[in-house]
Design a protein around this motif. Structure first.
Motif, PDB file in Angstrom:
ATOM      1  N   ILE A 154       0.806  -1.217   0.000  1.00  0.00           N
ATOM      2  CA  ILE A 154       0.000   0.000   0.000  1.00  0.00           C
ATOM      3  C   ILE A 154       0.842   1.271   0.000  1.00  0.00           C
ATOM      4  CG2 ILE A 154      -1.910  -1.161   1.141  1.00  0.00           C
ATOM      5  CD1 ILE A 154      -1.029   0.109   3.759  1.00  0.00           C
ATOM      6  N   LEU A 155       2.170   1.124   0.062  1.00  0.00           N
ATOM      7  CA  LEU A 155       3.030   2.298   0.214  1.00  0.00           C
ATOM      8  C   LEU A 155       3.769   2.666  -1.071  1.00  0.00           C
ATOM      9  CD1 LEU A 155       4.432   1.604   3.787  1.00  0.00           C
ATOM     10  CD2 LEU A 155       2.564   3.122   3.115  1.00  0.00           C
ATOM     11  N   GLY A 156       3.175   2.363  -2.206  1.00  0.00           N
ATOM     12  CA  GLY A 156       3.752   2.823  -3.461  1.00  0.00           C
ATOM     13  C   GLY A 156       4.283   1.721  -4.351  1.00  0.00           C
ATOM     14  N   ALA A 157       4.861   2.143  -5.478  1.00  0.00           N
ATOM     15  CA  ALA A 157       5.318   1.211  -6.498  1.00  0.00           C
ATOM     16  C   ALA A 157       6.442   0.313  -5.996  1.00  0.00           C
ATOM     17  CB  ALA A 157       5.770   1.990  -7.740  1.00  0.00           C
ATOM     18  N   ASP A 158       7.352   0.847  -5.185  1.00  0.00           N
ATOM     19  CA  ASP A 158       8.457   0.036  -4.674  1.00  0.00           C
ATOM     20  C   ASP A 158       7.938  -1.122  -3.814  1.00  0.00           C
ATOM     21  OD1 ASP A 158      10.310   1.569  -5.957  1.00  0.00           O
ATOM     22  OD2 ASP A 158      10.947   2.683  -4.174  1.00  0.00           O
ATOM     23  N   SER A 159       6.895  -0.875  -3.052  1.00  0.00           N
ATOM     24  CA  SER A 159       6.313  -1.939  -2.237  1.00  0.00           C
ATOM     25  C   SER A 159       5.766  -3.058  -3.116  1.00  0.00           C
ATOM     26  CB  SER A 159       5.186  -1.374  -1.361  1.00  0.00           C
ATOM     27  OG  SER A 159       5.691  -0.480  -0.396  1.00  0.00           O
ATOM     28  N   THR A 160       5.180  -2.697  -4.237  1.00  0.00           N
ATOM     29  CA  THR A 160       4.659  -3.701  -5.159  1.00  0.00           C
ATOM     30  C   THR A 160       5.787  -4.513  -5.770  1.00  0.00           C
ATOM     31  OG1 THR A 160       2.735  -2.312  -5.677  1.00  0.00           O
ATOM     32  CG2 THR A 160       3.282  -4.055  -7.246  1.00  0.00           C
ATOM     33  N   VAL A 161       6.878  -3.858  -6.124  1.00  0.00           N
ATOM     34  CA  VAL A 161       8.030  -4.570  -6.683  1.00  0.00           C
ATOM     35  C   VAL A 161       8.565  -5.584  -5.673  1.00  0.00           C
ATOM     36  CG1 VAL A 161      10.416  -4.330  -7.470  1.00  0.00           C
ATOM     37  CG2 VAL A 161       8.683  -2.713  -8.250  1.00  0.00           C
ATOM     38  N   LEU A 162       8.695  -5.185  -4.422  1.00  0.00           N
ATOM     39  CA  LEU A 162       9.212  -6.079  -3.394  1.00  0.00           C
ATOM     40  C   LEU A 162       8.261  -7.250  -3.154  1.00  0.00           C
ATOM     41  CD1 LEU A 162      10.613  -3.469  -0.835  1.00  0.00           C
ATOM     42  CD2 LEU A 162      11.889  -4.822  -2.527  1.00  0.00           C
ATOM     43  N   ALA A 163       6.966  -6.988  -3.187  1.00  0.00           N
ATOM     44  CA  ALA A 163       5.986  -8.062  -3.015  1.00  0.00           C
ATOM     45  C   ALA A 163       6.102  -9.069  -4.161  1.00  0.00           C
ATOM     46  CB  ALA A 163       4.581  -7.486  -2.954  1.00  0.00           C
ATOM     47  N   ARG A 164       6.242  -8.575  -5.369  1.00  0.00           N
ATOM     48  CA  ARG A 164       6.395  -9.472  -6.521  1.00  0.00           C
ATOM     49  C   ARG A 164       7.695 -10.280  -6.421  1.00  0.00           C
ATOM     50  NH1 ARG A 164       3.236  -9.131 -10.985  1.00  0.00           N
ATOM     51  NH2 ARG A 164       1.585  -7.548 -10.972  1.00  0.00           N
ATOM     52  N   PHE A 165       8.747  -9.630  -5.957  1.00  0.00           N
ATOM     53  CA  PHE A 165      10.023 -10.324  -5.804  1.00  0.00           C
ATOM     54  C   PHE A 165       9.907 -11.453  -4.777  1.00  0.00           C
ATOM     55  CE2 PHE A 165      14.233 -10.518  -3.599  1.00  0.00           C
ATOM     56  CZ  PHE A 165      14.947 -11.104  -4.644  1.00  0.00           C
ATOM     57  N   ALA A 166       9.254 -11.181  -3.654  1.00  0.00           N
ATOM     58  CA  ALA A 166       9.080 -12.202  -2.613  1.00  0.00           C
ATOM     59  C   ALA A 166       8.220 -13.360  -3.111  1.00  0.00           C
ATOM     60  CB  ALA A 166       8.461 -11.574  -1.371  1.00  0.00           C
ATOM     61  N   LEU A 167       7.192 -13.070  -3.878  1.00  0.00           N
ATOM     62  CA  LEU A 167       6.342 -14.126  -4.422  1.00  0.00           C
ATOM     63  C   LEU A 167       7.094 -14.952  -5.454  1.00  0.00           C
ATOM     64  CD1 LEU A 167       2.929 -12.238  -4.752  1.00  0.00           C
ATOM     65  CD2 LEU A 167       3.473 -14.130  -3.191  1.00  0.00           C
ATOM     66  N   ALA A 168       7.943 -14.297  -6.242  1.00  0.00           N
ATOM     67  CA  ALA A 168       8.765 -15.034  -7.199  1.00  0.00           C
ATOM     68  C   ALA A 168       9.734 -15.957  -6.468  1.00  0.00           C
ATOM     69  CB  ALA A 168       9.519 -14.059  -8.102  1.00  0.00           C
ATOM     70  N   ALA A 169      10.291 -15.473  -5.361  1.00  0.00           N
ATOM     71  CA  ALA A 169      11.178 -16.316  -4.553  1.00  0.00           C
ATOM     72  C   ALA A 169      10.415 -17.501  -3.971  1.00  0.00           C
ATOM     73  CB  ALA A 169      11.806 -15.482  -3.440  1.00  0.00           C
ATOM     74  N   ASP A 170       9.161 -17.291  -3.608  1.00  0.00           N
ATOM     75  CA  ASP A 170       8.341 -18.366  -3.066  1.00  0.00           C
ATOM     76  C   ASP A 170       8.167 -19.485  -4.091  1.00  0.00           C
ATOM     77  OD1 ASP A 170       6.635 -19.490  -0.999  1.00  0.00           O
ATOM     78  OD2 ASP A 170       4.946 -19.018  -2.313  1.00  0.00           O
ATOM     79  N   LEU A 171       8.083 -19.134  -5.360  1.00  0.00           N
ATOM     80  CA  LEU A 171       7.958 -20.148  -6.412  1.00  0.00           C
ATOM     81  C   LEU A 171       9.201 -21.034  -6.482  1.00  0.00           C
ATOM     82  CD1 LEU A 171       6.297 -18.077  -9.289  1.00  0.00           C
ATOM     83  CD2 LEU A 171       5.206 -19.665  -7.692  1.00  0.00           C
TER      84      LEU A 171
END
Length: 268
Positions: A154-171
């Motif tokens: 919820i805190l901007g575009a960088d937060s979304t990038v980090l969330a996507r990175f963590a989900l990619a790592a989860d894969l």
């Protein structure tokens, strides 16, 4: 005039009682079915009554204000009750979905543990960073617990990038390592490609694959599901926890989190 009219209404209501009983002066119990009320048509002048009523309201406008205020209070109370009930229903539904054996979010702890705590968080949220060591300590002391990590950037575009990175790592089965690094690293966490590639290599993540997965359908769909659930709960702040006893918002103590999990519910 108004008081007189009201008295007139009261005194013109009569009971149908047998005449003999009245003449003997005895007190009788009259069956409900035999009670009738009547008001003679000529006893009330409608125009005079309305005029008297209007004069009374003119003389006491505070009565009108009090009635309107009470009506508004009752309306707001009813609305608040309805909203609270709807919110509680949504919380239970969202909690139930993430309590499933294979939730649509990464899991910390034992994946099949019987008790579930759901955390909604943002990697750039300072309060989420404060909560992280408490969650780690709670997991260490509670072998029957798993924490489902719902990302709400919820805190901007960088937060979304980090969330996507963590989900990619989860894969790649490396979520826990990346998650810990993101919360113990610099703040705000850099999101340029060079920084993310270094972070990936440091945590055993294949960066070229992760880079592709970050923009892929699987990560996009999972993040969309989490965002939808967060919005369904009223776009609550972070961190926000769903427990068997309801929702807790904020970086609360380990004791408060533990107490919220002692309902004996949520086992799957």
């Amino acid at each position: 005039m108004l008081a007189k009219s009201i008295c007139l209404l009261a005194t013109t209501a009569v009971l149908s009682v047998p005449a003999a009983a009245s003449a003997q002066g005895r007190v009788m119990t009259v069956p409900t079915a035999s009670v009738t009320f009547s008001v003679a048509k000529d006893d009330i002048d409608q125009a005079k009554f309305e005029a008297a009523f209007a004069r009374t309201l003119d003389a006491h406008p505070e009565w009108v204000r009090a009635a309107l205020e009470k009506s508004e209070v009752l309306r707001l109370q009813a609305a608040a009750t309805a909203t609270a009930a709807a919110t509680a229903t949504t919380e239970r539904a969202v909690y139930a979905r993430y309590s499933a054996l294979h939730p649509a979010a990464p899991v910390l702890g034992q994946p099949a543990a019987p008790v579930t705590l759901v955390e909604m968080f943002d990697y750039n949220c300072s309060f989420c960073r404060m909560a992280q060591p408490r969650i780690a300590a709670l997991l260490k002391s509670s072998p029957d617990l798993r924490v489902v990590m719902v990302m709400t950037p919820i805190l901007g575009a960088d937060s979304t990038v980090l969330a996507r990175f963590a989900l990619a790592a989860d894969l790649q089965g490396r979520f826990a390592q990346v998650h810990d690094s993101l919360f113990t690293g610099p703040t705000p966490q850099p999101t340029d490609e060079a920084s993310l590639s270094l972070l990936a290599r440091a945590n055993g993540v294949n960066w070229p694959r992760a880079k592709t997965d970050m923009a892929g359908a699987a990560v996009t769909a999972r993040l969309a599901t989490m965002t939808q659930d967060w919005e369904a709960l009223g776009r609550v702040g972070t961190p926000s926890f769903l427990t068997p006893k309801g929702r807790i918002v904020g970086a609360v103590s380990i004791e408060a989190l533990a107490a919220s999990l002692n309902a004996g519910e949520g086992a799957k």
